[in-house]
Scaffold this active site. Structure first.
Site, PDB file in Angstrom:
ATOM      1  N   CYS A   1       0.729  -1.174  -0.040  1.00  0.00           N
ATOM      2  CA  CYS A   1      -0.221  -0.039   0.084  1.00  0.00           C
ATOM      3  C   CYS A   1       0.905   1.165  -0.023  1.00  0.00           C
ATOM      4  O   CYS A   1       1.678   1.508   0.849  1.00  0.00           O
ATOM      5  CB  CYS A   1      -0.975   0.060   1.263  1.00  0.00           C
ATOM      6  N   GLY A   2       0.494   2.181  -1.039  1.00  0.00           N
ATOM      7  CA  GLY A   2       1.447   3.424  -1.098  1.00  0.00           C
ATOM      8  C   GLY A   2       1.252   4.408   0.055  1.00  0.00           C
ATOM      9  O   GLY A   2       2.188   4.867   0.570  1.00  0.00           O
ATOM     10  N   HIS A   3       0.101   4.511   0.348  1.00  0.00           N
ATOM     11  CA  HIS A   3      -0.191   5.302   1.646  1.00  0.00           C
ATOM     12  C   HIS A   3       0.440   4.820   2.874  1.00  0.00           C
ATOM     13  O   HIS A   3       0.909   5.520   3.816  1.00  0.00           O
ATOM     14  CB  HIS A   3      -1.864   5.439   1.790  1.00  0.00           C
ATOM     15  N   CYS A   4       0.295   3.536   3.047  1.00  0.00           N
ATOM     16  CA  CYS A   4       1.005   2.802   4.183  1.00  0.00           C
ATOM     17  C   CYS A   4       2.634   3.220   4.162  1.00  0.00           C
ATOM     18  O   CYS A   4       2.959   3.418   5.377  1.00  0.00           O
ATOM     19  CB  CYS A   4       0.753   1.301   4.176  1.00  0.00           C
TER      20      CYS A   4
END
Length: 495
Positions: A57-60
């Site tokens: 996950c990029g936001h993670c």
């Protein structure tokens, strides 16, 4: 609940794209949890923050370094932990995790959603608030340190029961956002130059302090906090944007593209921001990064400095247009007219087509009322984006539906509107959250019914039958094109 802003999406996307990081456990102060140790590590803690994430996950990935910094700063007082949901699906399912990252606060096993920012200082501040009682009792031994314990601290100086109850009520309601204290010693209040009773907001920006000395009620305290808890005029980014949303006030954007323009805006806007304190929040924004938002607000890209006001709850926009340059005088006049309540919101609209007699009516914002809100007819509207894959797959089905409806019931209109070129008018009764958006406007009342079925022809026809004035059952002629359209439309994941 306040709707998502285009600005927030633009900022979040930009920052995520610029952030590269990995989930490394070497020398980490973040506790790694699994299904085997989750209960033993979490449920007995007085207070703990847990992140549910996926490694891809990029936001993670963007959150990871901020989360680590926060964990390091808080390691002596309260723990931060994380769970990899790709390897621990059962525990993530148990706590209702549906997206990544999801952060939850645990208190002796009881959970609540984390509502703070995803920056390290925001995480630390939020969790410190969670560790405190809703309102802390203060005396000479701890008052001075308490006033600087967070970016904003609200202290009630009073022994009056009514005002004590008011500040306590507000503290319980806003404990996630602010730190609250109570001083009941009148002599101590005088030492700190506070009237008795009064409410004092200490802040680490602008003038440093604001006082509320009369009419102390829960309502007046909340209004006082709202008016004074954001800077008069400051830059905005993804970490500060939620603060402006929470204030509930309109947000005035001053766009600049270089340091010289930014300095000019500081000199022009700051005095006016003082005059409109508590009515409008003012921010500066870098047009080289967020020029797209200037266009959304109705400003001409490339012509800076520029200024516009946006209502974050409704999306209404009020751009300062038709001026050769931004000056103190024309900005002052613009704000005066806006404040009068007579200024009409700007509506971004494409040009209406010269011919609009096809089976699917083309809607533009300027003609929304005439076509969609014509209460003599049922109107089934699709709001789409030209680049949206789901919209492209729906297009042949929607066209075929329009053709069938036009032939069988002239009191039903199938319509479409390009959501990238047109704003949704306030009178429409809904706000755009994704593409495609399908809304049915009932004849007679203009009641808006959300379409939540499959995008197959069968479901669309059934929906019209249930909601149209005559409960019309549209008959679709079977052909190869229809079958292909139906097949393509069955993929109904939202963008």
């Amino acid at each position: 609940m306040v709707k998502k802003s285009f600005l927030f999406g633009a900022i979040a996307t930009t920052l995520t794209a610029l952030t590269q990081t990995v989930f490394a456990d070497v020398d980490s102060n973040v506790i790694s949890l699994t299904e085997k140790n989750f209960d033993s590590k979490v449920l007995g803690e007085d207070l703990m923050l847990v992140e549910f994430y996926a490694p891809w996950c990029g936001h993670c990935k963007a959150l990871a370094p901020e989360y680590e910094i926060a964990a390091t700063q808080l390691k002596e007082t309260l723990p931060l932990a994380k769970v990899d949901c790709t390897e621990n699906q059962d525990v993530c399912s148990k706590y209702g995790v549906r997206g990544y990252p999801t952060l939850k606060v645990f208190r002796k096993g009881e959970t609540s959603d984390y509502k703070g920012s995803r920056k390290a200082d925001g995480i630390v501040s939020y969790m410190k608030k969670q560790a405190l009682p809703a309102i802390s009792q203060l005396d000479a031994s701890n008052l001075t340190d308490f006033t600087t314990s967070d970016r904003i601290v609200v202290i009630g100086y009073t022994s009056d029961e009514a005002s004590k109850q008011a500040i306590t009520e507000v503290a319980e309601k806003l404990r996630d956002d602010y730190v609250f204290g109570l001083v009941t010693d009148e002599a101590l209040a005088k030492e700190n130059k506070a009237e008795f009773p009064s409410i004092v907001l200490y802040k680490q920006f602008d003038e440093g302090r604001n006082d509320l000395n009369k009419d102390i009620t829960a309502e007046s305290i909340q209004s006082f906090i709202k008016a004074n808890s954001v800077p008069l005029f400051d830059g905005i980014d993804a970490s500060t944007f939620p603060t402006y949303v929470e204030s509930g006030l309109p947000l005035a954007f001053a766009f600049y593209e270089n340091d010289e323009q930014k300095a000019l805006l500081d000199s022009i806007v700051t005095p006016l921001a003082k005059d409109y304190k508590g009515k409008v929040n003012f921010v500066s924004i870098d047009a080289t990064k967020f020029g797209g938002h200037a266009k959304i607000l109705g400003l001409q890209e490339g012509q800076y400095p520029a200024f516009a006001i946006q209502h974050l709850t409704s999306g209404a926009k009020y751009p300062l247009r038709d001026v050769k340059s931004l000056t103190a005088d024309n900005l002052k006049e613009f704000l005066k007219e806006y404040n009068s309540g007579n200024m009409k919101a700007y509506l971004r609209s494409a040009v209406a087509p010269e011919q609009n007699d096809g089976p699917v009516k083309v809607v533009v914002a300027n003609e929304f009322k005439d076509i969609v809100l014509d209460d003599k007819k049922d109107v089934f509207l699709e709001v789409y984006a030209p680049w949206c894959g789901h919209c492209k797959r729906l297009a042949p089905t929607w066209e075929q539906l329009g053709q069938a409806v036009a032939e069988q019931d002239s009191n039903i209109v199938i319509a479409k509107m390009d959501g990238t070129e047109n704003d949704i008018p306030e009178e429409a009764g809904f706000e755009l959250e994704g593409f495609p958006t399908l809304k049915f406007f009932k004849a007679g009342t203009n009641e808006v019914v959300d379409y939540d079925g499959d995008r197959s022809m069968e479901d669309l026809v059934d929906f019209i039958s249930k909601n149209s004035a005559k409960n019309t059952k549209i008959v679709i002629k079977e052909d190869e094109g229809a079958k292909e359209g139906d097949k393509a439309s069955n993929d109904h994941d939202e963008l």
